[in-house]
Design a protein around this motif. Sequence first.
Motif, PDB file in Angstrom:
ATOM      1  N   ALA B  33       0.847  -1.192   0.000  1.00 42.26           N
ATOM      2  CA  ALA B  33       0.000   0.000   0.000  1.00 42.26           C
ATOM      3  C   ALA B  33       0.880   1.237   0.000  1.00 42.26           C
ATOM      4  O   ALA B  33       2.001   1.209   0.502  1.00 42.26           O
ATOM      5  N   LEU B  34       0.391   2.296  -0.579  1.00 43.10           N
ATOM      6  CA  LEU B  34       1.144   3.552  -0.579  1.00 43.10           C
ATOM      7  C   LEU B  34       0.951   4.284   0.738  1.00 43.10           C
ATOM      8  O   LEU B  34      -0.084   4.165   1.377  1.00 43.10           O
ATOM      9  N   ARG B  35       1.936   5.082   1.123  1.00 46.59           N
ATOM     10  CA  ARG B  35       1.817   5.733   2.429  1.00 46.59           C
ATOM     11  C   ARG B  35       0.659   6.732   2.447  1.00 46.59           C
ATOM     12  O   ARG B  35       0.372   7.403   1.464  1.00 46.59           O
ATOM     13  N   TYR B  36       0.062   6.811   3.609  1.00 42.88           N
ATOM     14  CA  TYR B  36      -1.151   7.586   3.817  1.00 42.88           C
ATOM     15  C   TYR B  36      -0.815   8.935   4.446  1.00 42.88           C
ATOM     16  O   TYR B  36      -1.516   9.913   4.263  1.00 42.88           O
ATOM     17  N   ASP B  37       0.257   8.967   5.205  1.00 46.58           N
ATOM     18  CA  ASP B  37       0.756  10.211   5.776  1.00 46.58           C
ATOM     19  C   ASP B  37       2.246  10.035   6.058  1.00 46.58           C
ATOM     20  O   ASP B  37       2.836   9.027   5.668  1.00 46.58           O
ATOM     21  N   LEU B  38       2.868  11.019   6.720  1.00 49.29           N
ATOM     22  CA  LEU B  38       4.295  10.908   7.022  1.00 49.29           C
ATOM     23  C   LEU B  38       4.546  10.519   8.476  1.00 49.29           C
ATOM     24  O   LEU B  38       5.686  10.289   8.866  1.00 49.29           O
ATOM     25  N   THR B  39       3.496  10.439   9.261  1.00 51.84           N
ATOM     26  CA  THR B  39       3.672  10.192  10.691  1.00 51.84           C
ATOM     27  C   THR B  39       3.912   8.710  10.985  1.00 51.84           C
ATOM     28  O   THR B  39       4.858   8.361  11.701  1.00 51.84           O
ATOM     29  N   VAL B  40       3.066   7.864  10.412  1.00 54.48           N
ATOM     30  CA  VAL B  40       3.240   6.430  10.614  1.00 54.48           C
ATOM     31  C   VAL B  40       4.601   5.965  10.055  1.00 54.48           C
ATOM     32  O   VAL B  40       5.339   5.255  10.741  1.00 54.48           O
ATOM     33  N   PRO B  41       4.984   6.387   8.838  1.00 59.28           N
ATOM     34  CA  PRO B  41       6.322   6.013   8.357  1.00 59.28           C
ATOM     35  C   PRO B  41       7.448   6.491   9.287  1.00 59.28           C
ATOM     36  O   PRO B  41       8.429   5.783   9.488  1.00 59.28           O
ATOM     37  N   PHE B  42       7.296   7.686   9.850  1.00 60.36           N
ATOM     38  CA  PHE B  42       8.312   8.216  10.763  1.00 60.36           C
ATOM     39  C   PHE B  42       8.398   7.338  12.017  1.00 60.36           C
ATOM     40  O   PHE B  42       9.495   6.948  12.444  1.00 60.36           O
ATOM     41  N   ALA B  43       7.248   6.992  12.567  1.00 62.61           N
ATOM     42  CA  ALA B  43       7.231   6.165  13.783  1.00 62.61           C
ATOM     43  C   ALA B  43       7.861   4.794  13.502  1.00 62.61           C
ATOM     44  O   ALA B  43       8.651   4.279  14.303  1.00 62.61           O
ATOM     45  N   ARG B  44       7.542   4.230  12.341  1.00 59.78           N
ATOM     46  CA  ARG B  44       8.106   2.929  11.970  1.00 59.78           C
ATOM     47  C   ARG B  44       9.626   3.026  11.807  1.00 59.78           C
ATOM     48  O   ARG B  44      10.379   2.150  12.234  1.00 59.78           O
ATOM     49  N   TYR B  45      10.078   4.144  11.211  1.00 52.78           N
ATOM     50  CA  TYR B  45      11.508   4.383  11.025  1.00 52.78           C
ATOM     51  C   TYR B  45      12.232   4.443  12.370  1.00 52.78           C
ATOM     52  O   TYR B  45      13.300   3.839  12.544  1.00 52.78           O
TER      53      TYR B  45
END
Lengths: 363, 363
Positions: B33-45
């Motif tokens: 799935a494509l990212r929905y926002d930048l917050t969840v990717p940041f938290a995962r990072y």
Amino acid sequence: SPLVYPQETLMGKYGEEAKLIYELQDQGGELLALRYDLTVPFARYLAMNKITNIKRYHIAKVYRRDNPAMTRGRYREFYQCDFDIAGQFDPMIPDAECLKIVHEILSDLQLGDFLIKVNDRRILNGVFAVCGIPESKFITTCSTIDKLDKLPWEEVKNEMVGEEGLSPEAADRIGEYVQLHGEHCGVEPLASFLQAGQAGPVTQGCKVHTQLAGPFQENAQGEEPVSVGSVAGGGRYDGLVGMFDPKGRKVPCVGVSIGIERIFSILEQRVKASGEKIRTTETQVLVATPQKHLVAARLKLISELWDAGIKAEMLYKKDPKLLKQLQYCEDTGIPLAAIVGEQELTDGVVKLRDVATREEVRM
Amino acid sequence: SPLVYPQETLMGKYGEEAKLIYELQDQGGELLALRYDLTVPFARYLAMNKITNIKRYHIAKVYRRDNPAMTRGRYREFYQCDFDIAGQFDPMIPDAECLKIVHEILSDLQLGDFLIKVNDRRILNGVFAVCGIPESKFITTCSTIDKLDKLPWEEVKNEMVGEEGLSPEAADRIGEYVQLHGEHCGVEPLASFLQAGQAGPVTQGCKVHTQLAGPFQENAQGEEPVSVGSVAGGGRYDGLVGMFDPKGRKVPCVGVSIGIERIFSILEQRVKASGEKIRTTETQVLVATPQKHLVAARLKLISELWDAGIKAEMLYKKDPKLLKQLQYCEDTGIPLAAIVGEQELTDGVVKLRDVATREEVRM
């Protein structure tokens, strides 16, 4: 952070809004793909917006359905850094600007010596004609010359004469050309531009080479330069915009792509080898307090520094110890500490401390 | 340019390499799935790299599986512009920095008056307790107060008293608080930071409001400010990193997202309304020639200007007419033309022309 995620990574994080997450898997039967480079999207953009004249750069991620091999710098997702000039212009002038930009970038990055290889099929055809190669053998001769990257000239020559039936004289004459490194490559605006700009690497690089869209090569410094591979590549793509235009209208284009991630890894290796410590922050001043209950004073001072355009930081603690604050400066390489204590507040001054020399001034 | 394309757009452009195009449709059974926002990717990072202390900003595209409605600013692909502070810090200090940054951005962009709404459940709970609301009614009272965005206070009060059974006295006391706009909102570091920074909009905005992650509102200028909707929003997400950590280790986070595209459209409308002409180039000098056969002189001069850090351009034509070159300056707003003719070459000078005043100096 990556752009594509396993669906489960995103699910369950957004509550009701999760239904808006873009699952490509069943997007109403539309067959979608991620972009493979920045050139095709650029050409499509020009065609769709009927743009016939533009110069742009673009740094963004592209995607390859490939098995990643981190050690060899092969990723599924990576950055490309392109610049392109589109429009109907006089020959070689935009091309020369592309070379100039590549040269500036590679020089400014201080990557060491590099070689820019310039190719033009017309030059190659001219060379072949002058050397007496029949036109029917241009293409096979081209691919043989390509092997010069891996084989010595003698072996390449043998292949030309033995397998392709060129005369030894013709092969020798080609040999003279392909071993030329010089300032005279016959492309007048290109050459004068490069000469005008500077003597040196770029003019040396202006040699006859066989790749049509030739990579630019970076050589490690040393007695015998060792190639670390191509860090940039480019060329003309005059037909691409027309493929996206309903009426097939063409827009001539030339562009270059810089292998920014490979360059970063070269720079990182170089820094690691030199043992140099790289500052990871641009912060100039840490705002610090030596006593308790002074968070408001720190906030006031940092706000004034920010307003003055000074890069300042403070610890996100209410009452941090002064030693901790100074230690933080040393760890991160912040050169100055601006200290406000009760005495400074009373006197209306700030104590500025040079972290390295421990010198202090009240101001 | 977009990142996702109909497959056929990319196919047939790369020859043999096309097999590397990343088709999400059947990527070996991986559901992506494509990212929905930048917050969840940041938290995962943060979780994947075991980072417990970082401050960053990120401007990038996100994706929504939604029906696009361009007129209302709803897109499937759009930019988000976030900054976040992660780490174990003393309460409210990073939060205050987030507000300060939002305030600086909105002020610098000269969007006009704006209102920043700050909410903290603890303040709200405190207000409710002081007003004598029983704890069991906190949540319903919250959602009723939310309606203040659309309803006048009298109607909200009626709902509290009539439907929820609050005492009229308690409702009146809440009424006093929710209508407060002031500098004293009880969050000490926040208030002192904001006061230290500046009086004005941000402190006015520090009011008790009911949304937990409240949007920041931008009001058009005028006698009666008309809201143009939210242009930024943010809040704490202390639990998110733990969801990605195998051991559930938490990293407290606070961040803000700026609605950069909505802001752009506000700015564009404002520019259009003012009739102001916006320069689309930063070029300071056009290098021009008045006679034929001087392309090399132009190339030499532009190269020198570039080396000196001056933004210069030239037409990509071998022998352009001088009038055309000057017309180009007027069309694009380039203020100066540096002209080298045969006479200037002989004398070793350049003629610098102010495009607007037509004044010329030889230098």
